[in-house]
Design an enzyme around this catalytic site. Structure first.
Site, PDB file in Angstrom:
ATOM      1  N   SER A  54      20.553  79.648  -6.402  1.00 14.30           N
ATOM      2  CA  SER A  54      19.867  78.594  -5.650  1.00 14.30           C
ATOM      3  C   SER A  54      19.220  79.140  -4.382  1.00 14.30           C
ATOM      4  O   SER A  54      18.076  78.796  -4.058  1.00 14.30           O
ATOM      5  CB  SER A  54      20.855  77.479  -5.302  1.00 14.30           C
ATOM      6  N   MET A  55      19.936  79.988  -3.653  1.00 18.62           N
ATOM      7  CA  MET A  55      19.379  80.574  -2.435  1.00 18.62           C
ATOM      8  C   MET A  55      18.158  81.427  -2.757  1.00 18.62           C
ATOM      9  O   MET A  55      17.146  81.384  -2.046  1.00 18.62           O
ATOM     10  CB  MET A  55      20.442  81.409  -1.722  1.00 18.62           C
ATOM     11  N   SER A  56      18.234  82.198  -3.839  1.00 20.33           N
ATOM     12  CA  SER A  56      17.101  83.036  -4.233  1.00 20.33           C
ATOM     13  C   SER A  56      15.872  82.207  -4.577  1.00 20.33           C
ATOM     14  O   SER A  56      14.739  82.667  -4.424  1.00 20.33           O
ATOM     15  CB  SER A  56      17.485  83.901  -5.444  1.00 20.33           C
TER      16      SER A  56
ATOM     17  N   ALA B 140      23.993  81.786  -4.183  1.00 14.45           N
ATOM     18  CA  ALA B 140      23.688  82.566  -5.383  1.00 14.45           C
ATOM     19  C   ALA B 140      22.243  82.307  -5.815  1.00 14.45           C
ATOM     20  O   ALA B 140      21.315  82.419  -5.005  1.00 14.45           O
ATOM     21  CB  ALA B 140      24.701  82.235  -6.483  1.00 14.45           C
TER      22      ALA B 140
ATOM     23  N   ASP C 183      31.461  89.954  -8.196  1.00 14.95           N
ATOM     24  CA  ASP C 183      31.527  88.498  -8.255  1.00 14.95           C
ATOM     25  C   ASP C 183      31.467  87.980  -9.689  1.00 14.95           C
ATOM     26  O   ASP C 183      32.068  86.956 -10.009  1.00 14.95           O
ATOM     27  CB  ASP C 183      30.390  87.888  -7.430  1.00 14.95           C
TER      28      ASP C 183
ATOM     29  N   ASN D 177      29.742  78.349  -9.521  1.00 18.55           N
ATOM     30  CA  ASN D 177      28.479  78.523  -8.799  1.00 18.55           C
ATOM     31  C   ASN D 177      27.436  77.477  -9.167  1.00 18.55           C
ATOM     32  O   ASN D 177      26.995  76.708  -8.318  1.00 18.55           O
ATOM     33  CB  ASN D 177      27.900  79.917  -9.059  1.00 18.55           C
ATOM     34  N   ASP D 178      27.003  77.487 -10.428  1.00 18.65           N
ATOM     35  CA  ASP D 178      25.859  76.637 -10.762  1.00 18.65           C
ATOM     36  C   ASP D 178      25.712  76.413 -12.256  1.00 18.65           C
ATOM     37  O   ASP D 178      26.233  77.163 -13.077  1.00 18.65           O
ATOM     38  CB  ASP D 178      24.559  77.243 -10.206  1.00 18.65           C
TER      39      ASP D 178
END
EC number: 2.7.1.23
Length: 286
Positions: A181-183, A179, A66, A137-138
């Site tokens: 954020s989920m972690s 990515a 990725d 992504n972020d």
């Protein structure tokens, strides 16, 4: 049709695939060009710097994980990207190694579809000049090596949302929700949702939770601290060190990313197979 090829040169399997792909193209008299570092590592050509590759090709091929796909997509701008997963997770890279030639043939025939993904755009001033940084992504503003807990001040369309005492703030797109954020405890959001998620990193407040907002909002972030420098990263790449009270703005980018779709996969399957989402210990969802 010409293909631009970007390879994760740290993975031997990616290099092997690149050599195989180049031979396949040569046998069919199909035009291709490697990104310079990829080409020099392989000893193959032609090649061009990644910043110029877009001018020479119609479609990009990413051979890696990725991270390689994110790097490729930034320079592809709106041109289609075929993501071949030669990495660990491969959440964004749509195709397996065994599907590589079938994916290329679909594009050559024109019989393919695209997943169009929104990006965010962070704006910061450097030496008095405005600079824009895109991220699929972020964008992450964090305390870095600052030894204390700073306050991150966030405004939406000029109005105060909150002041977060935390190690940092993640502004993620719907694509980036799975990515960093989920972690950090953020929600999983379907990839075509027109939203941002604001996720604090290790907030020193029991009442703070991630918040989902419309992506038509303009987000302003600054750091309230007496001193220090605070890194701004976009898709994992350091873009700027912010001074205390220096402001950045984040909004939806006018430039979207086009990923060649693997029509054999759906989002629920990706969540289950890549993130083991909803899977119990007995494997009932396998």
């Amino acid at each position: 049709m010409n293909f631009g090829i970007v390879v994760n040169i740290s993975r031997e399997q990616a290099l092997h695939l690149a050599r195989t792909l180049a031979t396949w193209f040569d046998e069919r008299h199909i035009g291709y060009m490697f990104e310079t570092l990829s080409g020099s590592t392989l000893g193959l050509g032609p090649s061009a710097p990644i910043e110029e590759l877009n001018c020479h090709c119609d479609v990009f091929i990413s051979l890696g994980g990725d991270g390689t796909l994110l790097f490729t997509s930034h320079h592809a701008v709106t041109k289609p990207v075929i993501g071949i997963n030669v990495g660990y997770l491969g959440f964004l890279a749509e195709f397996t190694q065994s599907e590589m030639f079938a994916a290329v043939e679909k594009v050559l025939s024109g019989n393919y579809s695209l997943h169009t993904r929104s990006q965010l755009e962070a704006t910061a001033f450097m030496d008095g000049v405005s600079h824009q940084f895109r991220a699929l992504n972020d964008a992450v503003l964090e305390k870095g090596t600052y030894p204390r807990i700073p306050a991150f001040i966030i405004k939406l369309d000029g109005e105060l949302l909150s002041a977060y005492r935390a190690d940092g703030i993640i502004i993620a797109t719907s694509t980036g929700s799975t990515a960093y954020s989920m972690s950090a405890g953020g929600p999983i959001i379907a990839p075509k949702s027109s939203v941002f998620v604001i996720t604090p990193i290790c907030p020193h407040m029991l009442t703070v939770r991630p918040i989902v907002i419309s992506d038509d909002k303009v987000i302003e972030i600054s750091v309230d601290a007496p001193d220090g420098e605070f890194p701004l990263n976009c898709d994992g790449s350091l873009k700027k060190m912010l001074a205390p009270h220096e402001c950045i703005t984040i909004k939806k980018s006018p430039v979207a990313i086009n990923l060649v779709a693997n029509e054999k996969r759906n989002y629920g399957e990706i969540l289950r197979t890549k993130l083991l989402w909803g899977r119990e210990h007995d494997g009932c969802c396998s």
